[in-house]
Design a protein around this motif. Structure first.
Motif, mmCIF file in Angstrom:
data_model
loop_
_atom_site.group_PDB
_atom_site.id
_atom_site.type_symbol
_atom_site.label_atom_id
_atom_site.label_comp_id
_atom_site.label_asym_id
_atom_site.label_seq_id
_atom_site.Cartn_x
_atom_site.Cartn_y
_atom_site.Cartn_z
ATOM 1 N N ARG A 84 0.844 -1.197 0.000
ATOM 2 C CA ARG A 84 0.000 0.000 0.000
ATOM 3 C C ARG A 84 0.880 1.249 0.000
ATOM 4 O O ARG A 84 2.058 1.176 0.400
ATOM 5 N N PRO A 85 0.346 2.397 -0.403
ATOM 6 C CA PRO A 85 1.162 3.621 -0.385
ATOM 7 C C PRO A 85 1.767 3.919 0.988
ATOM 8 O O PRO A 85 2.904 4.414 1.070
ATOM 9 N N GLU A 86 1.058 3.593 2.055
ATOM 10 C CA GLU A 86 1.578 3.867 3.396
ATOM 11 C C GLU A 86 2.749 2.959 3.789
ATOM 12 O O GLU A 86 3.405 3.193 4.802
ATOM 13 N N ASP A 87 3.016 1.953 2.984
ATOM 14 C CA ASP A 87 4.190 1.105 3.210
ATOM 15 C C ASP A 87 5.457 1.748 2.662
ATOM 16 O O ASP A 87 6.570 1.245 2.901
ATOM 17 N N THR A 88 5.304 2.819 1.926
ATOM 18 C CA THR A 88 6.463 3.534 1.382
ATOM 19 C C THR A 88 7.361 4.039 2.491
ATOM 20 O O THR A 88 6.887 4.506 3.527
ATOM 21 N N GLY A 89 8.654 3.944 2.269
ATOM 22 C CA GLY A 89 9.617 4.439 3.244
ATOM 23 C C GLY A 89 10.879 3.613 3.224
ATOM 24 O O GLY A 89 11.099 2.807 2.321
ATOM 25 N N VAL A 90 11.681 3.835 4.237
ATOM 26 C CA VAL A 90 12.935 3.097 4.372
ATOM 27 C C VAL A 90 12.731 1.966 5.365
ATOM 28 O O VAL A 90 12.173 2.172 6.453
ATOM 29 N N TYR A 91 13.186 0.796 4.975
ATOM 30 C CA TYR A 91 13.085 -0.385 5.831
ATOM 31 C C TYR A 91 14.473 -0.685 6.390
ATOM 32 O O TYR A 91 15.435 -0.871 5.637
ATOM 33 N N TYR A 92 14.536 -0.732 7.700
ATOM 34 C CA TYR A 92 15.796 -0.971 8.393
ATOM 35 C C TYR A 92 15.790 -2.358 9.011
ATOM 36 O O TYR A 92 14.854 -2.735 9.726
ATOM 37 N N CYS A 93 16.847 -3.074 8.762
ATOM 38 C CA CYS A 93 17.035 -4.367 9.392
ATOM 39 C C CYS A 93 17.644 -4.157 10.776
ATOM 40 O O CYS A 93 18.484 -3.268 10.963
ATOM 41 N N ILE A 94 17.233 -4.976 11.724
ATOM 42 C CA ILE A 94 17.764 -4.885 13.080
ATOM 43 C C ILE A 94 18.191 -6.276 13.536
ATOM 44 O O ILE A 94 17.570 -7.273 13.156
ATOM 45 N N CYS A 95 19.242 -6.296 14.336
ATOM 46 C CA CYS A 95 19.721 -7.569 14.863
ATOM 47 C C CYS A 95 20.196 -7.364 16.303
ATOM 48 O O CYS A 95 20.963 -6.434 16.566
ATOM 49 N N LYS A 96 19.745 -8.231 17.197
ATOM 50 C CA LYS A 96 20.250 -8.256 18.559
ATOM 51 C C LYS A 96 21.107 -9.498 18.712
ATOM 52 O O LYS A 96 20.731 -10.579 18.244
ATOM 53 N N TYR A 97 22.240 -9.334 19.369
ATOM 54 C CA TYR A 97 23.160 -10.466 19.430
ATOM 55 C C TYR A 97 23.995 -10.445 20.698
ATOM 56 O O TYR A 97 24.155 -9.390 21.341
ATOM 57 N N ASN A 98 24.517 -11.613 21.041
ATOM 58 C CA ASN A 98 25.461 -11.741 22.140
ATOM 59 C C ASN A 98 26.861 -11.774 21.539
ATOM 60 O O ASN A 98 27.185 -12.698 20.797
ATOM 61 N N PRO A 99 27.694 -10.793 21.848
ATOM 62 C CA PRO A 99 29.001 -10.748 21.202
ATOM 63 C C PRO A 99 30.041 -11.697 21.794
ATOM 64 O O PRO A 99 30.937 -12.142 21.070
ATOM 65 N N TYR A 100 29.898 -11.994 23.102
ATOM 66 C CA TYR A 100 30.986 -12.701 23.751
ATOM 67 C C TYR A 100 30.528 -13.998 24.414
ATOM 68 O O TYR A 100 29.461 -14.046 25.024
ATOM 69 N N TYR A 101 31.359 -15.005 24.361
ATOM 70 C CA TYR A 101 31.121 -16.229 25.112
ATOM 71 C C TYR A 101 31.322 -15.964 26.604
ATOM 72 O O TYR A 101 32.199 -15.194 26.986
ATOM 73 N N GLY A 102 30.481 -16.595 27.400
ATOM 74 C CA GLY A 102 30.612 -16.476 28.841
ATOM 75 C C GLY A 102 30.046 -15.203 29.428
ATOM 76 O O GLY A 102 30.153 -14.980 30.630
ATOM 77 N N ARG A 103 29.452 -14.338 28.594
ATOM 78 C CA ARG A 103 28.851 -13.098 29.066
ATOM 79 C C ARG A 103 27.473 -12.938 28.476
ATOM 80 O O ARG A 103 27.240 -13.301 27.322
ATOM 81 N N SER A 104 26.564 -12.380 29.268
ATOM 82 C CA SER A 104 25.176 -12.249 28.830
ATOM 83 C C SER A 104 24.897 -10.936 28.102
ATOM 84 O O SER A 104 23.774 -10.688 27.694
ATOM 85 N N GLU A 105 25.910 -10.121 27.931
ATOM 86 C CA GLU A 105 25.729 -8.828 27.258
ATOM 87 C C GLU A 105 25.061 -9.002 25.895
ATOM 88 O O GLU A 105 25.448 -9.866 25.102
ATOM 89 N N GLU A 106 24.053 -8.168 25.627
ATOM 90 C CA GLU A 106 23.390 -8.164 24.325
ATOM 91 C C GLU A 106 23.541 -6.796 23.675
ATOM 92 O O GLU A 106 23.359 -5.781 24.333
ATOM 93 N N ARG A 107 23.848 -6.800 22.406
ATOM 94 C CA ARG A 107 23.975 -5.557 21.641
ATOM 95 C C ARG A 107 22.957 -5.540 20.512
ATOM 96 O O ARG A 107 22.448 -6.590 20.101
ATOM 97 N N THR A 108 22.723 -4.335 20.015
ATOM 98 C CA THR A 108 21.797 -4.139 18.897
ATOM 99 C C THR A 108 22.512 -3.409 17.775
ATOM 100 O O THR A 108 23.232 -2.435 18.029
ATOM 101 N N THR A 109 22.308 -3.880 16.561
ATOM 102 C CA THR A 109 22.869 -3.204 15.410
ATOM 103 C C THR A 109 21.802 -3.038 14.336
ATOM 104 O O THR A 109 20.851 -3.822 14.272
ATOM 105 N N TRP A 110 21.955 -1.997 13.521
ATOM 106 C CA TRP A 110 21.005 -1.674 12.471
ATOM 107 C C TRP A 110 21.685 -1.740 11.112
ATOM 108 O O TRP A 110 22.860 -1.401 10.979
ATOM 109 N N GLY A 111 20.922 -2.139 10.105
ATOM 110 C CA GLY A 111 21.397 -2.076 8.746
ATOM 111 C C GLY A 111 21.267 -0.671 8.189
ATOM 112 O O GLY A 111 20.724 0.232 8.838
#
Length: 120
Positions: A84-111
């Motif tokens: 639909r016309p209202e779907d027009t725009g920029v679509y951004y991919c997002i990913c949440k991930y754990n970068p390190y073994y042994g740690r629960s830290e989570e980060r977020t990155t965008w395309g």
């Protein structure tokens, strides 16, 4: 983690497009991945995310968009139907991930975003 999105373009009302987003880089585990949409002059809004739970869709795309995930390729796909016309725009991919073994830290990155234009 870096995200590479592709598949945007211009389509007529009622048409379809398929977006893809591939994650690369170093990480322990990829968690939720998905898509957000930003229309011109509007805030970024949830389209859909997928992770350990069932996909979480935004209200405006329920029944029209479908997300899938290829865990082997670290890639998510967004099949967009009945655009639909209202779907027009920029679509951004997002990913949440754990970068390190042994740690629960989570980060977020965008395309970088991919443009979708729906016209009559």
């Amino acid at each position: 983690v870096q995200l590479q999105a592709s598949g945007g373009g211009q389509v007529q009302i009622g048409g379809s497009l398929r977006l893809s987003c591939a994650a690369s880089g170093r990480f322990r585990k990829l968690n939720d991945m998905g898509w957000y949409h930003q229309g011109l002059g509007k805030p970024r809004e949830l389209v859909v995310t997928i992770g350990d739970r069932n996909p979480q869709y935004g209200d405006s795309v329920q029944g029209r968009f479908t997300i899938s995930r290829d865990y082997a390729r670290n890639t998510v796909y967004l099949q967009m139907n009945d655009l639909r016309p209202e779907d027009t725009g920029v679509y951004y991919c997002i990913c949440k991930y754990n970068p390190y073994y042994g740690r629960s830290e989570e980060r977020t990155t965008w395309g970088q975003g991919t443009q979708v234009t729906v016209s009559s």
